[in-house]
Every structure is written in structure tokens, then in C-alpha cells.
Design an enzyme around this catalytic site. Structure first.
Site, PDB file in Angstrom:
ATOM      1  N   CYS A  50      37.055 -58.486  10.242  1.00  0.00           N
ATOM      2  CA  CYS A  50      35.819 -59.163  10.645  1.00  0.00           C
ATOM      3  C   CYS A  50      34.590 -58.312  10.369  1.00  0.00           C
ATOM      4  O   CYS A  50      33.487 -58.838  10.239  1.00  0.00           O
ATOM      5  CB  CYS A  50      35.874 -59.557  12.120  1.00  0.00           C
ATOM      6  SG  CYS A  50      36.025 -58.167  13.250  1.00  0.00           S
ATOM      7  N   SER A 109      34.420 -47.563  12.473  1.00  0.00           N
ATOM      8  CA  SER A 109      34.402 -48.885  13.097  1.00  0.00           C
ATOM      9  C   SER A 109      33.121 -49.121  13.885  1.00  0.00           C
ATOM     10  O   SER A 109      32.473 -48.174  14.333  1.00  0.00           O
ATOM     11  CB  SER A 109      35.600 -49.044  14.037  1.00  0.00           C
ATOM     12  OG  SER A 109      36.815 -48.972  13.332  1.00  0.00           O
ATOM     13  N   GLN A 116      42.697 -51.255  16.629  1.00  0.00           N
ATOM     14  CA  GLN A 116      43.216 -52.370  15.834  1.00  0.00           C
ATOM     15  C   GLN A 116      43.133 -52.108  14.333  1.00  0.00           C
ATOM     16  O   GLN A 116      43.946 -52.594  13.552  1.00  0.00           O
ATOM     17  CB  GLN A 116      42.453 -53.651  16.196  1.00  0.00           C
ATOM     18  CG  GLN A 116      43.173 -54.904  15.725  1.00  0.00           C
ATOM     19  CD  GLN A 116      42.518 -56.175  16.250  1.00  0.00           C
ATOM     20  OE1 GLN A 116      41.463 -56.127  16.878  1.00  0.00           O
ATOM     21  NE2 GLN A 116      43.138 -57.300  15.989  1.00  0.00           N
ATOM     22  N   ALA A 190      45.112 -68.267  19.207  1.00  0.00           N
ATOM     23  CA  ALA A 190      46.177 -67.639  20.004  1.00  0.00           C
ATOM     24  C   ALA A 190      46.762 -66.421  19.297  1.00  0.00           C
ATOM     25  O   ALA A 190      47.926 -66.092  19.487  1.00  0.00           O
ATOM     26  CB  ALA A 190      47.276 -68.663  20.309  1.00  0.00           C
TER      27      ALA A 190
END
Length: 428
Positions: A50, A109, A116, A190
Site C-alpha cells: 500500500c 516504512s 508486516q 477479511a
């Protein structure tokens, strides 16, 4: 041959640009195939999250390889090269190596030290191998980067209590809503990010959580992980009905187009009904036109920077400790890389001596005649091969171990001259 990375991140491009260049996992195979079809790209790996898209390549002619990647990105995003360039960064060899190490360690990051990204780098490595983009050099680089990332997390405290994109989104929601326990919360999706959203919402006191997903099985599986909390699950056709009853909505799906816009919300929301949307997906799940609605507020990943900044300063000192570990892994890769330039000389020398061995063995066996048994031939074969291996062993070990670049090159040139070796392309 050289390593290069061409990419963009939350540091160089806003989310509206990043989402145009995002390469979802189902498109990875075709993207790698297209990139490796270019004449100057020998290896390729694609890291798409992302907050970043980075394409790592190995190219014989670096400038040509970078141009080919830029052309690919322009075609993929449908953005002209001249407008794309202002958002891209290009790093060559040592800088590219340092960059992937820092990325894997979470030091590049948006959320400093977040965990992650290591799993995402691991997945990039796996897909690159699976679709034949990663070969010898990028394989070694990504393995070293994964080792670096793991060491930083186990040997430093930077990962302890680190916020993630999901936790930052929940933190922002808590700031805006004040009392999460009183809010009806809906999560669209989900996957892993949604699991983290539930985890952080529950820890902040949220008690009225609904999950909406295309697959009922995945939604129920996620809800079961938090069985002590009454989490409701719904299928996608129920999405707008559930949203109409919500105070907060978090979106984290793999959709490549917005799934919520002004028109859809107008159909289900009462006039002036308040709603806050937290979109942590790239490409974005929420269209910007929802902000035109009274009392509707939409936030995306770029809006999380203020929340993350509060956490940054305390982690910056920990990052310095991590950087020292990275230097060790970079040095280990560099030693391996520099040893590659000996490969063609060693291979050529071994090939030449093996040819001589085979020729001389054939002459000897022909003189011994057909009565000379197979067992004796095997013994002589093993004997001559053993002599060759023992003669070559020490020179090859010494050549590979020579860390002084100029000294190693002089040794190689001497070998090439003395044995009249024909060597191919050298690594630079």
C-alpha cells in the site's frame, strides 16, 4: 551486470499516484513476464504494497534496463513518462542493496519498524522465483535482506510495540470518535490487515464490530479468532445496509476500483447522518467524492502520517542500532557479489583442464586396448579427476577469498594469461 531498483513510495508519491502503479498479486506473473521480455533485463522482482511499488532488476546495461522499467511503469499506469519521473526514485547497486535491506528491516516504512513488510518482502521473493523473474543474483540479495530483517527484529527492540498501518488507522479513529465502545464499527475485507484492525479495535474497547466480505467462510474464520467478542459477519450484498447502521467503516479489500462512492452512500444514509471512513487500501476502496457529503469524513493511508509521527522519535534511536546490523548483512552480500567476477575465470580454467584430462585419458585407454576392463577404466577415471580437483582446489579457494579487488583482478588476469583462457562477461 548490475543491480538497480526503480520505484516510488509514500515518500515520493501521494496515494492517488501510488494506486495507479500498484501491481496486485494476480498481475505479478504477467508483469514479470513483460519485464523479462525486455532485452536488457536479466532478473526482476516486484515489491508492491500500500505504501510502495519497487521493481528490482539485474541488467547488463543499467541505463537501458532502467529505461525499460520506466517504460513498463508508464504503460501500466497510463501515465506519461515525464509526469511519472517526478515521483520515481532510482538506486544503483550499493544503494539498491542498502535499500532492500532497510525495507525488509522496516526502516523505510511509514511506520518505522513495522513487521508486516518482512512478510511482503518474503512473498516478493517467493513470487519472483515462482514466475522465473528471480535467478542467482536477486535470489541471494533477497535471502540476505530477509536475514537482515529477521536479525533486526530479534536482535534489536525496534519491533517491540511498533504501530502498523492498521493500528495507526484505529488510533486515528479513536482520536476522531473519542469513545470506540459506543461506536458501531464495520470492516470491509477479511484479510491480514482486517485481522489487525479487529485486534486493535478490540484492544481499544470496541464492542460492536461487523465484518463484510465476499466469502462468508473467510469472514467467519476471522471472527472465530476473536471468539470471546460478539463479531457479526455479512456478505457483500449486505454491505450498504450494514454501512447505513455504522458510525465507523474501515476498508481493507483487494478491489482495484472504489467500492464506495457518494452515489452509493446517498442511497442509504439519512440526511446529515455522520459517518467516518478509514480507507487503508491501495488502490483506494473509497472514492474522494464521498467528502462532498455533509457529515461524512474519509481518511486514507496518507492521513495516518500525523499519528505515526508521534511514534517516530522514540523509535529513531532504535533504528540506529538496527542500521549497524544491516551493515554486516550488506558486507556479507558484497563479499559474495565481488566473488562473482571470479566465476568466469574459474569456470574457464576448470573447463580447459577437464578437456585436457579427458583427451589424455582417452589416449591412454586407447593404448591399453579393448582388453582393459571397465573396472580399471573407472579407477583411472576417478584417479585423474581427483588429481585435477586437488590441483585446482587451493588456487580457486585463494582467488575467491581475496578481498582486495585489485589484487583479485591481477590474480585473474595472470591466470587468464598463463592458461590462455577465454572468459566471458565480467561482473562490475
Amino acid at each position: 551486470m548490475n543491480i538497480a531498483v526503480v520505484g516510488l513510495s509514500h515518500k515520493t508519491a501521494p496515494v492517488e499516484i501510488r494506486e495507479k502503479l500498484s501491481i496486485p498479486e494476480p498481475q505479478t506473473e504477467s508483469a514479470i513476464a513483460q519485464l523479462t521480455s525486455y532485452p536488457h533485463i536479466d532478473e526482476v522482482a516486484i515489491l508492491s504494497t500500500c505504501n510502495r511499488l519497487e521493481i528490482y532488476i539485474v541488467a547488463g546495461e543499467t541505463d537501458h534496463g532502467i529505461r525499460e522499467v520506466t517504460q513498463f511503469l508508464s504503460e501500466h499506469s497510463k501515465l506519461p513518462v515525464h509526469s511519472l519521473r517526478q515521483h520515481l526514485f532510482v538506486l544503483l547497486h550499493e544503494d539498491a542493496v542498502m535499500h532492500i535491506m532497510r525495507v525488509a528491516a522496516g526502516l523505510d516504512s511509514l511506520v518505522l519498524g513495522e513487521g508486516q513488510i518482512l512478510a511482503q518482502v518474503k512473498n516478493t521473493h517467493k513470487l519472483g522465483q515462482q514466475y522465473n523473474g528471480i535467478k542467482t543474483i536477486l535470489n541471494r540479495l533477497f535471502k540476505q535482506a530477509l536475514t537482515a530483517g529477521k536479525r533486526v527484529r530479534t536482535e534489536t527492540s525496534i519491533g517491540t510495540g511498533a504501530v502498523s498501518i492498521s493500528s495507526a488507522a484505529v488510533e486515528l479513529a479513536q482520536i476522531k470518535a473519542e469513545n470506540l465502545a459506543a461506536c458501531r464499527v464495520t470492516i470491509l475485507g477479511a484479510g491480514k490487515m482486517s485481522r489487525l484492525l479487529v485486534q486493535h479495535l478490540v484492544s481499544k474497547g470496541a464492542t460492536q464490530i461487523s465484518i463484510v466480505n465476499r466469502s462468508r467462510e473467510r469472514a467467519q474464520e476471522l471472527a472465530k479468532q476473536f471468539s470471546e467478542h460478539p463479531i457479526r459477519t455479512h456478505l457483500l450484498p449486505e454491505m450498504m445496509t450494514v454501512i447505513a447502521e455504522s458510525h465507523l467503516v474501515f476498508t481493507s479489500t483487494s478491489a482495484t476500483e472504489p467500492i464506495l462512492d457518494r452515489a452509493k452512500l446517498e442511497m442509504v444514509l439519512a440526511p446529515n447522518q455522520p459517518l467516518m471512513l478509514f480507507d487503508i487500501s491501495v488502490p483506494r476502496n473509497v472514492h474522494t467524492d464521498v467528502n462532498e457529503l455533509a457529515n461524512v469524513q474519509a481518511f486514507n493511508v496518507d492521513d495516518l502520517k500525523a499519528v505515526v509521527a508521534q511514534n517516530y522519535e522514540s523509535r529513531r534511536k532504535m533504528a540506529q542500532e538496527a542500521e549497524r546490523l544491516l551493515e554486516e548483512e550488506i558486507e556479507a552480500f558484497d563479499i559474495w557479489w565481488r566473488s562473482l567476477e571470479t566465476v568466469s575465470t574459474i569456470s574457464s580454467l576448470r573447463s580447459k583442464i577437464e578437456t585436457i584430462r579427458e583427451q589424455e585419458l582417452e589416449k591412454a585407454l586407447s593404448r591399453l586396448g579393448s582388453e582393459f576392463g571397465d573396472k580399471h577404466q573407472e579407477v583411472i577415471e576417478a584417479l585423474t579427476r581427483g588429481i585435477v580437483n586437488k590441483i585446482l582446489h587451493d588456487p580457486m579457494v585463494q582467488l575467491r577469498a581475496q578481498q582486495d579487488v585489485e589484487a583479485r583482478r591481477r590474480c585473474m588476469q595472470t591466470l587468464q594469461m598463463l592458461f590462455n583462457l577465454d572468459v566471458g562477461e565480467q561482473f562490475s
